[in-house]
Scaffold this active site. Structure first.
Site, PDB file in Angstrom:
ATOM      1  N   ASP A 279       0.864  -1.167   0.000  1.00 60.93           N
ATOM      2  CA  ASP A 279       0.000   0.000   0.000  1.00 60.93           C
ATOM      3  C   ASP A 279       0.904   1.221   0.000  1.00 60.93           C
ATOM      4  OD1 ASP A 279      -2.263   1.605   0.056  1.00 60.93           O
ATOM      5  OD2 ASP A 279      -3.258   0.397   1.579  1.00 60.93           O
ATOM      6  N   TRP A 280       0.347   2.370  -0.279  1.00 67.66           N
ATOM      7  CA  TRP A 280       1.174   3.505  -0.662  1.00 67.66           C
ATOM      8  C   TRP A 280       1.898   4.192   0.491  1.00 67.66           C
ATOM      9  CZ3 TRP A 280      -0.095   6.937  -5.358  1.00 67.66           C
ATOM     10  CH2 TRP A 280      -0.227   6.126  -6.486  1.00 67.66           C
TER      11      TRP A 280
END
Length: 758
Positions: A279-280
């Site tokens: 995830d970012w």
């Protein structure tokens, strides 16, 4: 590994061609360069994807191989992510010298976030259609627009289970049931993959928002494998190319370093051969350990891995084979997809085209759930009588095209239609008066003067949604790497900038705002012919006012055509086709506890409708519930079922006087226990003309009746006296099922004795 002479010759020829041709400067072009030759060779059957990936790796420098393992943009762009996210694809692993386009990322849960694209109803609204074929069409449109916007990778498939409706990103999921979630997520995946690589997220146990960066989820083997993971496996079997790991910890380990799930389950047990991304920004905690655990790509920038991996590789802290393993996964997946997808890049003219707008409207119509429709005079209040001449439309949300939260899944369509605008277009000769509802006395006067009043209330991006920051900026939760000076300033900049774009988070209450409740009561007192339309992304409790309202609909965040869809349903041009993808309880206490500030939580197998069944609580509206404008009956004719699945034949009859639809749902339960708990096995949406009957065959999933042995990883039927029942929503009582179970003459007693559903 030995290859035959023909295959060796093909590889040699491929290598010579690749070496002679100059690299293309267009990273989306796959012709005339090494990558293009790899794609062509796989498409022609001259190489398999693994061999093609190896050929590309052989031509790459160490720096280029390491560059596959993280994003391509510099860390200085970190504060600009909220702006750039909607303007261009984020690229990871591009090698222009060889024509490798890399992963070209776009979000897309309700449409493509880049530029002005079609805004479909949010995912949970589409779950309410209970129509995988329709969802596959949505996926096809999202994949097409993804590629037309210059991306090749869509993070559109969110299948995290709705453990509690207060979850801020409930709108991005398919509801509370693993079978419904798996079927709908698989359908979206199949559609997206026609044009773009499909990424499923967030793996795993990501079902709360405010503490998503830090919360530690405890879960036993039973609940993990039999409740929270089956739908991920189903989507991977449908062809998902990639998995996005989640921010949270599971059993003490952040997901990017969670080898037990990323390798032992995902790779070894399930056989997944695609690649895993973080995830970012905050989803990678250790450059080396995450790679060793099975997380292949750090997204979206050059952060920890760009800093740490080159040195780790030189020192031997990470093995070259580990680096090449991830590089091969990334390249083989990209080459294989490019070789099998639609060849021609779609035209930008297809973005938000009339066809896609029409699809968005159809989906919105079929998602609207009619919860209540009492008779007023000689007929039910809905659909609106064609003789109506004066309509009051009241509420702060009535003039707003409310598309959902303003987080990473936000889509900015070229135009959008509010409920008020939709009604004015649909009823051009009807006098429509309005009130915002902020002045309750004025709202009552407007309602009293009209024949019928419509109150539009509910939630928006301030009430629920993705949350990047909660309170202050606490980079400490992100680990030592993010807490250092290396990223502190960009992180603080990102947090301050993101706070301007992203609000919401987990909900503090499942009730409407007090002002909305007061407004409903005021309008109903002034005009008993009142219709309430709820807007939102999950369950909204109705006990404080439901008994006063004759008609009630749940219209979700309905997308760019939501206003027209709602008007068409209210006026009878279309039937409300939606069915609840979650239970709507009478009391939040009947659901699992939910602490949006929790640092640790326990996930068990008691949630949603199953929890209410097990504890004996009657819901306000059960899972799968929804009314229509006609009457439909059904009868289970026959079923065949064992631990590999099966099918059920159901006779469905439209006994009403207009076309309509229902969702036939097949449930199983162990009727030997005091309070049987319904388990959805399969479903099918059926549309029928008046007076018509048809027999439908419904495919059944054995998963909800099986148990997994943690030691052997083998699955077997759970013990019990199982019965199968056809219904149009989760059954309120299993008395009929008990009678069915003991009266059925064709029971295989041997199967019954070992617990198999019969």
């Amino acid at each position: 590994m030995e290859m035959n002479a023909g295959r060796r010759a093909a590889r040699a020829q491929y290598g010579r061609r690749a070496g002679r041709r100059a690299a293309s400067t267009d990273t989306m072009t796959t012709e005339g360069n090494a990558y293009g030759e790899a794609v062509r060779a796989v498409r022609a059957g001259e190489l398999d994807a693994d061999e093609a990936a190896d050929q590309l790796i052989d031509q790459m420098t160490v720096e280029e191989v390491l560059g596959l393992l993280d994003g391509d943009s510099p860390r200085l762009l970190l504060p600009l992510i909220p702006i750039l996210h909607g303007r261009r694809p984020f690229v990871a692993g591009a090698v222009s010298r060889l024509g490798i386009p890399g992963i070209r990322f776009s979000d897309g849960a309700r449409g493509v976030v880049i530029g002005a694209c079609t805004a479909f109803p949010v995912t949970i609204a589409r779950a309410a259609t209970w129509d995988p074929l329709l969802e596959e069409r949505v996926g096809l449109a999202i994949g097409l627009e993804t590629r037309a916007r210059g991306a090749n990778y869509s993070a559109s498939v969110c299948v995290n289970l709705l453990r509690h409706p207060a979850w801020g990103r409930a709108q991005e999921c398919y509801g509370e049931d693993p079978v419904l979630t798996g079927r709908m997520g698989s359908a979206l995946t199949r559609g997206v993959r026609v044009h773009a690589m499909a990424c499923v997220k967030h793996f795993a146990l990501n079902s709360m928002e405010n503490e998503r960066f830090e919360v530690d989820v405890s879960v036993d083997e039973h609940a993990l494998h039999e409740v929270y993971l089956p739908h991920f496996k189903a989507v991977l079997e449908a062809g998902a190319d990639s998995v996005m790991s989640s921010y949270n910890r599971v059993r003490g380990e952040y997901m990017d370093v969670n080898r037990a799930l990323l390798t032992d389950v995902l790779r070894n047990e399930w056989g997944f051969s695609g690649f895993v991304t973080s995830d970012w920004v905050f989803g990678t905690h250790d450059a080396v350990v995450s790679l060793q655990a099975g997380m292949d790509v750090e997204m979206p920038l050059r952060l920890l891995r760009a800093r740490d991996l080159p040195t780790a590789l030189r020192r031997g802290d990470v093995a070259r084979a580990t680096v090449l393993r991830s590089a091969r996964r990334i390249l083989r997946t990209g080459v294989l997809h490019a070789a099998t997808r639609e060849v021609a890049r779609p035209s930008a003219a297809l973005i938000a085209s009339p066809a896609h707008r029409a699809l968005a409207r159809q989906v919105a119509e079929e998602s609207i759930v009619l919860l209540k429709n009492e008779t007023s005079g000689a007929a039910p209040l809905l659909p609106l009588a064609p003789t109506i001449r004066h309509l009051a439309v009241i509420g702060r949300l009535a003039p707003r095209a409310n598309l959902g939260d303003h987080g990473s899944s936000r889509v900015r369509p070229p135009s959008a239609v509010s409920p008020l605008r939709g009604l004015r277009e649909a009823l051009p000769s009807v006098r429509i008066t309005t009130a915002s509802g902020t002045n309750e006395r004025a709202a009552a006067a407007v309602a009293a003067a009209a024949e019928t009043a419509i109150v539009v209330v509910g939630l928006d991006q301030h009430d629920e949604g993705e949350s990047v920051v909660t309170g202050g900026v606490d980079v400490g939760v992100l680990g030592r790497e993010f807490g250092s000076g290396f990223l502190r300033r960009p992180l603080i900049g990102l947090a301050h900038l993101a706070s301007r774009f992203v609000r919401g988070g987990d909900r503090s209450s499942l009730n409407l705002r007090p002002s909305d409740v007061r407004l409903i009561r005021t309008v109903v007192a002034a005009n008993p012919r009142t219709i309430v339309v709820l807007i939102g992304g999950s369950a909204i409790l109705t006990e404080a006012w439901r008994d006063r309202v004759p008609a009630l609909l749940l219209a979700w965040y309905g997308g760019m055509e939501g206003g027209r869809a709602l008007a068409n349903v209210l006026t009878g041009g279309a039937e409300p086709g939606g069915r609840l993808p979650f239970v709507l309880p009478t009391d939040a206490a009947h659901l699992p506890s939910f602490d949006r500030a929790a640092k640790s939580v326990i996930y068990d197998d008691k949630w949603g409708q199953r929890r209410l069944d097990g504890e004996g609580h009657a819901p306000a509206f059960p899972f799968g519930f929804g009314l229509g404008y006609t009457t439909i009956e059904h009868r289970l004719l026959d079923h065949r079922f064992d631990d590999s699945g099966g099918s059920a034949d159901v006779l469905v009859t439209n006994t009403g006087d207009r076309e309509g639809s229902t969702v036939v749902q097949i449930y199983a339960a162990d009727v030997s226990i005091r309070r049987p708990v319904a388990q959805l096995l399969g479903f099918q949406k059926v549309k029928l003309q008046p007076g018509v009957e048809t027999t439908v065959r419904i495919t059944l999933d054995a998963g909800p009746t099986l148990q997994r042995d943690p030691a052997t990883r083998r699955w077997s039927t759970r013990a019990g006296d199982w019965a199968v029942l056809a219904a149009q929503h989760s059954p309120a009582s299993w008395a009929d099922a008990r009678q069915l179970r003991h009266a059925e003459k064709s029971i295989d007693e041997e199967s019954a004795s070992d617990g198999r559903p019969t």
